[in-house]
Design a protein around this motif. Structure first.
Motif, PDB file in Angstrom:
ATOM      1  N   LEU A 179       0.810  -1.220   0.000  1.00 19.63           N
ATOM      2  CA  LEU A 179       0.000   0.000   0.000  1.00 19.63           C
ATOM      3  C   LEU A 179       0.842   1.269   0.000  1.00 19.63           C
ATOM      4  N   CYS A 180       2.115   1.175   0.366  1.00 18.07           N
ATOM      5  CA  CYS A 180       2.905   2.397   0.544  1.00 18.07           C
ATOM      6  C   CYS A 180       4.295   2.300  -0.077  1.00 18.07           C
ATOM      7  N   SER A 181       4.521   1.317  -0.942  1.00 15.69           N
ATOM      8  CA  SER A 181       5.842   1.142  -1.555  1.00 15.69           C
ATOM      9  C   SER A 181       5.797   1.458  -3.041  1.00 15.69           C
ATOM     10  N   LYS A 182       6.982   1.569  -3.609  1.00 16.80           N
ATOM     11  CA  LYS A 182       7.101   1.699  -5.058  1.00 16.80           C
ATOM     12  C   LYS A 182       8.428   1.074  -5.477  1.00 16.80           C
ATOM     13  N   ASP A 183       8.625   1.013  -6.788  1.00 18.82           N
ATOM     14  CA  ASP A 183       9.868   0.490  -7.361  1.00 18.82           C
ATOM     15  C   ASP A 183      10.128  -0.944  -6.898  1.00 18.82           C
ATOM     16  N   PHE A 184      11.397  -1.229  -6.531  1.00 20.56           N
ATOM     17  CA  PHE A 184      11.819  -2.604  -6.247  1.00 20.56           C
ATOM     18  C   PHE A 184      10.993  -3.248  -5.131  1.00 20.56           C
ATOM     19  N   GLU A 185      10.773  -2.517  -4.027  1.00 23.42           N
ATOM     20  CA  GLU A 185      10.067  -3.104  -2.886  1.00 23.42           C
ATOM     21  C   GLU A 185       8.626  -3.435  -3.246  1.00 23.42           C
ATOM     22  N   LEU A 186       7.974  -2.558  -4.012  1.00 29.72           N
ATOM     23  CA  LEU A 186       6.598  -2.814  -4.431  1.00 29.72           C
ATOM     24  C   LEU A 186       6.540  -4.016  -5.364  1.00 29.72           C
ATOM     25  N   GLU A 187       7.439  -4.071  -6.342  1.00 33.09           N
ATOM     26  CA  GLU A 187       7.449  -5.188  -7.292  1.00 33.09           C
ATOM     27  C   GLU A 187       7.658  -6.512  -6.568  1.00 33.09           C
ATOM     28  N   LYS A 188       8.592  -6.517  -5.639  1.00 36.93           N
ATOM     29  CA  LYS A 188       8.916  -7.752  -4.924  1.00 36.93           C
ATOM     30  C   LYS A 188       7.722  -8.277  -4.132  1.00 36.93           C
ATOM     31  N   MET A 189       7.068  -7.429  -3.334  1.00 43.95           N
ATOM     32  CA  MET A 189       5.954  -7.885  -2.515  1.00 43.95           C
ATOM     33  C   MET A 189       4.730  -8.198  -3.365  1.00 43.95           C
ATOM     34  N   THR A 190       4.487  -7.408  -4.411  1.00 35.52           N
ATOM     35  CA  THR A 190       3.345  -7.677  -5.293  1.00 35.52           C
ATOM     36  C   THR A 190       3.502  -9.022  -5.986  1.00 35.52           C
ATOM     37  N   ARG A 191       4.720  -9.312  -6.460  1.00 32.41           N
ATOM     38  CA  ARG A 191       4.970 -10.623  -7.081  1.00 32.41           C
ATOM     39  C   ARG A 191       4.704 -11.748  -6.082  1.00 32.41           C
ATOM     40  N   HIS A 192       5.125 -11.527  -4.834  1.00 29.23           N
ATOM     41  CA  HIS A 192       4.919 -12.543  -3.798  1.00 29.23           C
ATOM     42  C   HIS A 192       3.429 -12.818  -3.591  1.00 29.23           C
ATOM     43  N   LEU A 193       2.627 -11.759  -3.456  1.00 29.97           N
ATOM     44  CA  LEU A 193       1.201 -11.930  -3.228  1.00 29.97           C
ATOM     45  C   LEU A 193       0.519 -12.548  -4.441  1.00 29.97           C
ATOM     46  N   LEU A 194       0.875 -12.060  -5.619  1.00 29.18           N
ATOM     47  CA  LEU A 194       0.278 -12.594  -6.845  1.00 29.18           C
ATOM     48  C   LEU A 194       0.579 -14.074  -7.012  1.00 29.18           C
ATOM     49  N   ALA A 195       1.857 -14.424  -6.806  1.00 27.31           N
ATOM     50  CA  ALA A 195       2.268 -15.818  -6.986  1.00 27.31           C
ATOM     51  C   ALA A 195       1.497 -16.740  -6.044  1.00 27.31           C
ATOM     52  N   LYS A 196       1.257 -16.277  -4.813  1.00 27.26           N
ATOM     53  CA  LYS A 196       0.492 -17.085  -3.865  1.00 27.26           C
ATOM     54  C   LYS A 196      -0.942 -17.270  -4.347  1.00 27.26           C
ATOM     55  N   ILE A 197      -1.566 -16.174  -4.797  1.00 26.61           N
ATOM     56  CA  ILE A 197      -2.974 -16.256  -5.211  1.00 26.61           C
ATOM     57  C   ILE A 197      -3.144 -17.128  -6.454  1.00 26.61           C
ATOM     58  N   VAL A 198      -2.280 -16.934  -7.451  1.00 25.26           N
ATOM     59  CA  VAL A 198      -2.435 -17.678  -8.715  1.00 25.26           C
ATOM     60  C   VAL A 198      -1.724 -19.022  -8.666  1.00 25.26           C
ATOM     61  N   GLU A 199      -1.034 -19.290  -7.518  1.00 23.71           N
ATOM     62  CA  GLU A 199      -0.422 -20.589  -7.267  1.00 23.71           C
ATOM     63  C   GLU A 199       0.639 -20.963  -8.288  1.00 23.71           C
ATOM     64  N   VAL A 200       1.607 -20.040  -8.443  1.00 26.19           N
ATOM     65  CA  VAL A 200       2.767 -20.281  -9.304  1.00 26.19           C
ATOM     66  C   VAL A 200       4.023 -19.915  -8.523  1.00 26.19           C
ATOM     67  N   ASP A 201       5.180 -20.261  -9.073  1.00 29.09           N
ATOM     68  CA  ASP A 201       6.463 -19.927  -8.460  1.00 29.09           C
ATOM     69  C   ASP A 201       6.691 -18.425  -8.586  1.00 29.09           C
ATOM     70  N   GLU A 202       7.133 -17.785  -7.494  1.00 22.02           N
ATOM     71  CA  GLU A 202       7.326 -16.334  -7.544  1.00 22.02           C
ATOM     72  C   GLU A 202       8.687 -15.930  -8.103  1.00 22.02           C
ATOM     73  N   ASP A 203       9.605 -16.886  -8.302  1.00 21.04           N
ATOM     74  CA  ASP A 203      10.896 -16.561  -8.899  1.00 21.04           C
ATOM     75  C   ASP A 203      10.662 -16.039 -10.307  1.00 21.04           C
ATOM     76  N   PHE A 204      11.248 -14.893 -10.606  1.00 23.93           N
ATOM     77  CA  PHE A 204      10.960 -14.233 -11.884  1.00 23.93           C
ATOM     78  C   PHE A 204      12.127 -13.359 -12.276  1.00 23.93           C
ATOM     79  N   GLU A 205      12.530 -13.432 -13.531  1.00 19.77           N
ATOM     80  CA  GLU A 205      13.600 -12.581 -14.046  1.00 19.77           C
ATOM     81  C   GLU A 205      12.990 -11.434 -14.833  1.00 19.77           C
ATOM     82  N   ASP A 206      13.187 -10.223 -14.362  1.00 14.36           N
ATOM     83  CA  ASP A 206      12.634  -9.024 -14.990  1.00 14.36           C
ATOM     84  C   ASP A 206      13.416  -8.713 -16.260  1.00 14.36           C
ATOM     85  N   CYS A 207      12.733  -8.827 -17.398  1.00 16.45           N
ATOM     86  CA  CYS A 207      13.372  -8.558 -18.695  1.00 16.45           C
ATOM     87  C   CYS A 207      13.075  -7.148 -19.185  1.00 16.45           C
ATOM     88  N   LYS A 208      12.610  -6.287 -18.295  1.00 17.56           N
ATOM     89  CA  LYS A 208      12.325  -4.880 -18.596  1.00 17.56           C
ATOM     90  C   LYS A 208      11.092  -4.699 -19.490  1.00 17.56           C
TER      91      LYS A 208
END
Length: 338
Positions: A179-208
């Motif tokens: 709710l209060c982050s941006k950039d790297f910290e926001l991306e990291k936590m959002t990926r974590h939450l998304l991966a849990k909900i959609v039930e996939v591995d959260e490891d991800f390589e950002d290709c820009k």
């Protein structure tokens, strides 16, 4: 003693530019460690030990000690701030009566002694009492000592439970940080939450081109994650759409027949409380709807995650709702109350 902003060298091999073997890439520590609880030393802690990058100097016993990092504010229990830098940042915290952490650069025994004296000041020893005095029984001393033992055991159990609860609450703080982050910290936590909900591995390589992606039922979900002190702008929608089109062209060249769904997860006005934030502008939502882009606020993502772990929202329902929705994806579309 936490490290300074050292560089991590990787991708060892032959370098065409220098015509020699060596590491071809490097990454500073600040770009991949923000929280030591999720680093290799994280097992030492039952709570987050978050840091932020920023050079400063702390005066300790008339010595100027440098630091590349400081502890992220606000300092939460069980941490207690101890040493403050010239930039008003916290460079040393007390974790318990016998454990402290510092971001200061300590190069000599003299530096170390100064920091230890500042953290754990010398205690004046009381007059020594002979060991045999404990062997002399007096009045109800045996019963009193037995009661002390019982209390110590009870306190040990309560202390263990307290630490477990503090660990849980610290994890909740990390989750709510979307709710209060941006950039790297926001991306990291959002990926974590998304991966849990959609039930996939959260490891991800950002290709820009995207911040996260996953597949479901022959649909590739292409996720952009953005945060801002301001509100949702046209550029955020446009960038998401442009990245989706780049991926669509690449999939066409590869002969892929999968559908592509663009999703923008946006943290708006991150310095304000959620209830004080403005709704996403209808103009931007209309543009997203026309371009088949689903837009979620991080508030909606947080509540979806909460509903998922409470088994009020299924992974299938979440993914199908995203797939079928363009424009604003509100909580009611998931069958959840705002």
């Amino acid at each position: 003693m936490l490290p300074q902003n050292y560089s991590f060298l990787y991708s060892y091999g032959y370098n065409l530019e220098t015509h020699s073997e060596g590491y071809k890439k490097k990454k500073p520590l600040k770009d991949f460690i923000k929280d030591f609880a999720v680093s290799p030393i994280g097992e030492l802690f039952s709570f987050s030990l978050r840091i932020c990058f920023g050079k400063s100097i702390t005066l300790v016993s008339n010595k100027e000690l440098h630091s590349d990092f400081s502890f992220s504010m606000p300092i939460t229990s069980p941490l207690k701030p101890l040493l403050t830098s010239n930039a008003s940042t916290i460079s040393t915290v007390l974790i318990s009566e016998t454990l402290a952490a510092t971001t200061l650069e300590i190069n000599t025994n003299e530096d170390l002694s100064a920091v230890i004296d500042a953290i754990f000041p010398a205690v004046v020893l009381s007059v020594l009492i002979p060991d045999w005095l404990d062997e002399v029984e007096y009045h109800d001393e045996t019963a009193q000592r037995a009661r002390i033992k019982e209390i110590d055991e009870e306190m040990a159990l309560l202390d263990k439970e307290k630490k477990e609860i503090e660990g849980v609450l610290s994890n909740y703080q990390d989750i709510k940080s979307v709710l209060c982050s941006k950039d790297f910290e926001l991306e990291k936590m959002t990926r974590h939450l998304l991966a849990k909900i959609v039930e996939v591995d959260e490891d991800f390589e950002d290709c820009k081109e995207e911040d996260f992606r996953f597949s479901y039922n022959d649909t590739l979900y292409f996720i952009e994650i953005k945060g801002s002190k301001g509100g949702l702008k046209r550029q955020h929608i446009s960038k998401t759409y442009d990245h989706v089109q780049i991926k669509a062209d690449a999939m066409e060249d590869e002969g892929s027949t999968s559908k592509l769904k663009g999703v923008l997860i946006f943290a708006s006005q991150i310095e304000l409380k959620p209830e004080e934030r403005d709704p996403f502008p209808e103009t931007q939502i209309t543009i997203a709807r026309k371009n088949d882009i689903a837009v979620l606020s991080t508030e909606t993502l947080l509540r979806c995650y909460e509903a998922y772990i409470e088994k009020r929202l299924t992974s299938t329902s979440f993914k199908e709702t995203l797939s079928q929705t363009s424009g604003l994806v509100s909580l009611d579309l998931f069958g959840l109350d705002a």
